[in-house]
Design an enzyme around this catalytic site. Structure first.
Site, short mmCIF file in Angstrom:
data_model
loop_
_atom_site.label_atom_id
_atom_site.label_comp_id
_atom_site.label_asym_id
_atom_site.label_seq_id
_atom_site.Cartn_x
_atom_site.Cartn_y
_atom_site.Cartn_z
N THR A 1 0.82 -1.20 0.00
CA THR A 1 0.00 0.00 0.00
C THR A 1 0.86 1.25 0.00
O THR A 1 1.99 1.27 0.47
CB THR A 1 -0.95 0.07 1.22
OG1 THR A 1 -0.22 0.44 2.39
CG2 THR A 1 -1.70 -1.23 1.43
N ASN B 1 3.46 -0.43 8.76
CA ASN B 1 4.68 0.34 8.61
C ASN B 1 4.42 1.82 8.31
O ASN B 1 5.17 2.67 8.73
CB ASN B 1 5.54 -0.27 7.49
CG ASN B 1 6.67 0.63 7.11
OD1 ASN B 1 7.60 0.86 7.86
ND2 ASN B 1 6.57 1.21 5.92
N SER C 1 7.55 0.52 14.91
CA SER C 1 7.53 1.65 15.83
C SER C 1 8.76 2.52 15.58
O SER C 1 9.20 2.65 14.44
CB SER C 1 7.49 1.12 17.27
OG SER C 1 7.32 2.18 18.18
N TYR D 1 4.69 12.64 17.70
CA TYR D 1 5.16 11.48 16.95
C TYR D 1 5.53 10.35 17.91
O TYR D 1 5.10 9.20 17.75
CB TYR D 1 6.37 11.85 16.09
CG TYR D 1 7.04 10.67 15.43
CD1 TYR D 1 6.47 10.06 14.33
CD2 TYR D 1 8.25 10.17 15.93
CE1 TYR D 1 7.08 8.97 13.72
CE2 TYR D 1 8.86 9.09 15.34
CZ TYR D 1 8.28 8.49 14.23
OH TYR D 1 8.87 7.41 13.65
N LYS E 1 3.92 6.40 18.25
CA LYS E 1 4.73 5.20 18.08
C LYS E 1 4.76 4.37 19.37
O LYS E 1 4.78 3.14 19.32
CB LYS E 1 6.14 5.56 17.62
CG LYS E 1 6.17 6.08 16.19
CD LYS E 1 5.56 5.06 15.24
CE LYS E 1 5.72 5.44 13.80
NZ LYS E 1 5.24 4.38 12.90
#
Length: 154
Positions: A31, A81, A132, A146, A150
């Site tokens: 994707t 991912n 992560s 961010y 994660k």
């Protein structure tokens, strides 16, 4: 041979994981927000590679991708991912940008897990790999949003 789904497969870690899975003989749904960015993978592995447009911050895009993936077959390995950063001091973060990074880095992957995990449980096999970041453990200045997305994905 297993059926893999790798999000964010157009570059970097996602591309590398997709290439490794394809080289090993697996079928891989890849994707990206842009199908054009997946062209090199699909040209190299036309029988094994299944490109799917996916914007993880958009519920409609997730639903359309899941519908298209039904044609691919059951997913045995899900690799979450796709993601991106956002640099801002916590007190200066913009609401829309904060919502978008959480949607992309956390809530989108959770929706994919919730969709594919029941099948994996029913089959008594499967794997979910969440990519992560070291920022989840030790983030830099301006990486609070961010880092928290994660850390939540771990």
């Amino acid at each position: 041979m297993a059926n893999w789904l790798v999000t964010g497969a157009s570059s970097g870690i996602g591309y590398g994981i997709a290439m490794a899975a394809l080289t090993a003989g697996n079928r891989v749904a890849v994707t990206s927000r842009s199908l054009a960015k997946l062209q090199s993978l699909t040209e190299q592995y036309p029988q094994q590679c299944f490109p799917v447009a996916l914007e993880l911050s958009d519920d409609d895009s997730i639903a359309q991708a899941i519908e298209k993936l039904d044609d691919f077959g059951p997913i045995n390995v899900l690799v979450n991912n796709a993601g991106h950063g956002y640099r801002a001091a916590v007190e200066e973060g913009e609401d829309e940008r904060i919502r978008e990074i959480y949607a992309t880095n956390l809530f989108g992957p959770v929706k994919l897990i919730r969709h594919f995990l029941p099948h994996m449980r029913h089959q008594h096999r499967g794997a979910i790999i969440n990519i992560s970041s070291i920022a989840a453990v030790q983030s830099g200045i301006g990486s609070g949003y961010y880092a928290s997305t994660k850390a939540a994905l771990e």
